[in-house]
Each structure stands twice: as C-alpha cells, then as structure tokens.
Design a protein around this motif. Structure first.
Motif, PDB file in Angstrom:
ATOM      1  N   GLU A 150      41.421  41.158  45.246  1.00  0.00           N
ATOM      2  CA  GLU A 150      40.302  40.477  44.188  1.00  0.00           C
ATOM      3  C   GLU A 150      41.649  40.758  43.310  1.00  0.00           C
ATOM      4  N   ILE A 151      42.144  39.859  42.224  1.00  0.00           N
ATOM      5  CA  ILE A 151      43.099  40.670  41.224  1.00  0.00           C
ATOM      6  C   ILE A 151      41.502  39.918  40.002  1.00  0.00           C
ATOM      7  N   LEU A 152      41.624  41.426  39.604  1.00  0.00           N
ATOM      8  CA  LEU A 152      40.567  41.829  38.587  1.00  0.00           C
ATOM      9  C   LEU A 152      41.094  41.067  36.980  1.00  0.00           C
ATOM     10  N   ASN A 183      43.624  31.807  47.832  1.00  0.00           N
ATOM     11  CA  ASN A 183      42.467  31.120  47.615  1.00  0.00           C
ATOM     12  C   ASN A 183      43.483  29.541  46.111  1.00  0.00           C
ATOM     13  N   ARG A 184      42.631  28.919  45.867  1.00  0.00           N
ATOM     14  CA  ARG A 184      44.076  27.990  44.704  1.00  0.00           C
ATOM     15  C   ARG A 184      44.858  27.245  45.105  1.00  0.00           C
ATOM     16  N   LYS A 219      43.077  32.517  35.870  1.00  0.00           N
ATOM     17  CA  LYS A 219      41.960  32.842  35.439  1.00  0.00           C
ATOM     18  C   LYS A 219      41.194  33.728  35.782  1.00  0.00           C
ATOM     19  N   LYS A 220      40.896  33.820  34.284  1.00  0.00           N
ATOM     20  CA  LYS A 220      39.465  35.141  34.321  1.00  0.00           C
ATOM     21  C   LYS A 220      38.059  33.468  35.187  1.00  0.00           C
ATOM     22  N   GLU A 221      38.491  32.980  34.622  1.00  0.00           N
ATOM     23  CA  GLU A 221      36.629  32.232  35.192  1.00  0.00           C
ATOM     24  C   GLU A 221      37.504  31.712  36.971  1.00  0.00           C
ATOM     25  N   LYS A 222      37.958  31.508  38.086  1.00  0.00           N
ATOM     26  CA  LYS A 222      38.733  31.275  38.654  1.00  0.00           C
ATOM     27  C   LYS A 222      38.128  32.579  38.908  1.00  0.00           C
ATOM     28  N   PRO A 223      37.903  33.662  40.425  1.00  0.00           N
ATOM     29  CA  PRO A 223      38.600  34.450  41.391  1.00  0.00           C
ATOM     30  C   PRO A 223      39.703  33.921  41.689  1.00  0.00           C
TER      31      PRO A 223
END
Length: 465
Positions: free
Chosen positions: A320-322, A360-361, A397-401
């Motif tokens: 995961e990108i932290l 994802n994304r 985007k911090k709100e979108k993991p």
C-alpha cells in the motif's frame, strides 16, 4: 487527452496479457481479483500462485519434445528443478507433481531430498544432481543418500579433491558428473567461473582420477553460463567449446552419456518481454546434433536445471502507498508500507526489475513518482521500470488508498531476504499466502505465514526467551 493510468499502460504495452487483465477498474492476475486478496488479507502481502509452477515446467517439456522430434534427436530430455531458487515445501510439492528431477547446491538440500523421499514425493529413480563446492557435511550427506540406495544421485565434481572425498564416504560404485568452468563475458570482473574445472583440464582430470577408478563412473558433463541462455555470440561460442570437450571425452569414456546445460531461461520482467524459447531450444538441440555427428559420437541425454524459470513467475508482492513526500520541485516519493531491501532484495542488490503495476484506481490520472521503502537506508527505493526510465502510478490521494503489485518475484527473494529471520531496520516479513486452482478453475487461498511479530524478532535478538 489520454491522462488516465489505463491509457498509459494500453499505449505503452500490448495490454491485457494472458496473466494480466482488468476487471471493474482493478487488476486481475491469472483471473485472481487482487483487491479481494487485499481486502481479505491486508497489505503488505506476498503470494505464491502454485499452478504457474506446473505450467512453466510443462511448457519447457513441450518445447524440448518438439525440438527433439524436429531434429530427429536420439537422446532424452530430463527437467531438473534448481532448489536454491525456492526451497519451500509447497514449491517442491507442486513441481514434483510433474515427473521432474532435482538439483541441489549445499548440504541441507540433501536433508530436504530425504524428507521428500520419506513422503513418497521422489524415489531412487529420481535424479538428484549435486552441484556446489563440497566439504564435510555436504560430502557426508551425499554419501549417506547414495549408500542408502539412491542410485541416481550424481555429484557434480567441482574441484580436484572431491573424487577422493566422495570415494572415502561412499561404500559402493557411484556415478559422477564434471562441471566445466566456463569463460565469463568480457565485461565481467574475472575471466573464468570459480565453479568447476577448466576446459583444458577436463580430459586430463578424467584420465588421472576417474578412468582407472573402478568405484567411479563418469556419466555427465555439466555446463552453465552465468548470464543465462541468450541468443548472442558469447553463449553460442561457449556452448560449442563445451560440446567439443564432450565429444573428446565421449571418445575415451563410454559411460559418459549426458550433458547438463544448466539453467538460465529468462522470465518475464516487463510487459514488453519478448523471448523465443522454442527457437533457442531448437538451436541448442541442433548444435548438439551437428557437433556430435561431426565427431561421430552418439548424442547425449539432455538435462536442464531451471530454477527462476520454474518458480519465478508464480510469485508476487502487494504494497500500500502510505504517503507521498514532495522532496523538491521535481521528485515525488511514494512511500510503501514495507521495504524493498527486505522483501525484494534483488531490486537493490543487483538492480533487478520486476513487473510493477497498480492494483486499483486504473481509471484515474497518473503521475511520475519514485518509490521508497520504510527503512532508513538510502538504497531502499525503486526508481524505474525495465523499459522506462521512470515509474508512473495513479495520482496519490490520501483519502483513496492506492495499492501496487510486483510480479514474478517467486525466485530467490525469500531466501536472500532471510525469511523468518532478522530484517533490516527490523521491518517485519509480510504475510504470505498460497493460491491454488482446482480442475474446475475454482481458486482457493491458504495462509502460509503471518506477518512477523515484535516478539519473534526480539527472540532472535536475545531479548526474550
């Protein structure tokens, strides 16, 4: 304007591919929904997709079968798995379902062989090719295996002392091979491999130590190129030199009947990967045929020892990108929730590149970034792809993991990284799962190991007992 991540991948590569497809804006690997894996097991996460091991073994067998038929080749082909690529039991169990043989490299490998024999996974007819520089424990273990009836255990002689050491420990007649010390590529730091015996010394060595030794039978000549099986002048030149030694040796040694061309098949390290396996095998078989015909000697049985090719493409890692750090006006660092040094050591040790894709994304805008690991070490980073001098991922985007995957990481990374032991900066080893597929195509997952705990690491360090 095409600014989405999916546009970038589709324009840069031929996508989708056999193992990589997109469904509901997320990446699938061999029809496995990777976001579902993340939702069930979390990240960081390592996984092994077991069916890929059998698939690659049977691909290679098929290529050699076709080449043998095409060239009217009179020898057989034997597929050996190089255990040092991954010693895990789940890997060996899957590989051995495909009627293969084993290559070992050190003493404890033999203990694994004995364990597999006890469970009926292999038997005395299974070839166990023993490579490596052999000293006391390795010699003892090989001797025990042969003394207990494993007639197809073949130690590959690496230095002049090994015949004597093995003869002392083995109480019956035994077969051996000889490893050729190949010449390295011109750009290497040294001229000749430290492994094996030089080309010019093979025949004198045979005549001095093996020819009149009634206890020892020479069966195999072993040849391996450190840079792998590649279609270049260096590889073909070394192969011809090896075949010249084989034909000379065969004329004075009737028991010699096998040629081991080692490992070295490349694995997919980019979506743009292009390698004609069938062509290379056809040419190798053809070269052996031609050289032996010219020398008027029978062709050898062919052995290979594919390690990375067997298991490499079965492995993957998900992070995961932290957080994103903007360090100057040009460089953005995406920090992963693990470490490259500990989980993918080849990325920093030998600058190896794996396939890296967002999980994802995919339908969102992308940006150029650098990837950083959690250790406080300047070498803990990943900065480019195999066919690009940069990394692009969906915008942070911090709100979108955002989750990313590294693929075809199944060879060497666990053993070099010290699986189950200390990790640099005490970053824990991630959770590891096994993925299988039944005959009906149903996918199942199984937890192999949990993420390391602080208690386990403190135990190793002597703080808890």
């Amino acid at each position: 304007m095409n600014t989405k991540y999916i546009d970038l991948i589709s324009q840069t590569y031929d996508f989708p591919q056999d193992e990589f497809t997109l469904k509901n804006n997320t990446l699938n690997f061999h029809d496995i929904d990777l976001m579902k894996l993340v939702e069930e097991y979390g990240a960081p996460l390592k996984f092994t997709y077991l069916p890929k091991i059998s698939e690659n073994i049977n691909r290679a067998k098929g290529w050699f079968s076709e080449a043998i038929q095409k060239n009217n080749y009179k020898g057989t082909y034997n597929y050996c798995y190089c255990t040092k690529s991954s010693h895990f039991k789940h890997v060996l169990n899957e590989a051995l379902n495909n009627d293969i043989h084993i290559e070992t490299s050190s003493a404890f490998d033999i203990n694994i062989v004995e364990n597999l024999k006890a469970e009926g996974k292999i038997n005395d007819k299974t070839y166990v090719i023993c490579n490596g520089f052999k000293r006391d424990q390795y010699i003892d273990n090989i001797s025990r295996l042969i003394n207990n009836g494993h007639k197809n255990c073949i130690p590959i002689i690496d230095n002049y002392e090994e015949i004597g050491l093995l003869s002392e420990g083995i109480d019956k007649k035994f077969k051996v091979g000889i490893r050729i010390a190949s010449e390295e590529e011109p750009k290497f730091e040294f001229y000749t491999s430290r492994l094996g015996i030089g080309y010019k010394n093979i025949v004198p060595f045979y005549e001095k130590q093996i020819k009149e030794n009634k206890k020892v039978e020479l069966k195999m000549l072993h040849f391996f190129i450190n840079t792998g099986i590649r279609d270049n002048a260096y590889y073909w030149n070394e192969l011809v030199k090896c075949l010249t030694v084989y034909t000379k040796l065969k004329k004075i040694c009737p028991t010699l009947d096998s040629l081991n061309i080692g490992g070295g098949f490349p694995i997919k390290n980019s979506l743009a990967f292009d390698y004609d396996y069938q062509y290379m095998i056809d040419e190798i078989v053809n070269q052996i045929n031609l050289t032996c015909a010219e020398a008027d000697v029978p062709v050898p049985h062919i052995f290979t020892e594919f390690g990375s090719f067997t298991v490499g493409e079965s492995g993957g890692a998900i992070y995961e990108i932290l957080y994103q750090k903007q360090q100057n006006d040009r460089e953005k660092w995406n920090m992963i929730n693990s470490s490259f040094i500990t989980t993918l050591p080849d990325t920093w040790a030998i600058s190896k590149r794996f396939i890296m894709l967002a999980i994802n994304r995919w339908n969102e805008e992308y940006e150029r970034i650098l990837l950083g690991g959690l250790t406080c070490d300047s070498d803990d980073y990943y900065n480019s792809e195999q066919h690009m001098n940069a990394i692009y991922l969906p915008k942070f985007k911090k709100e979108k993991p955002l989750y990313i995957g590294f693929f075809n990481t199944g060879a060497y990374q666990e053993t070099i990284g010290g699986f189950g032991g200390l990790q640099h900066c005490l970053i824990p080893s991630p959770k590891h799962i096994l993925i299988d597929k039944d005959e009906d195509g149903n996918i199942s997952t199984k937890l192999f190991s949990e993420q390391q705990t602080s208690k386990q690491l403190l135990n190793i360090l002597g703080y808890e007992h």
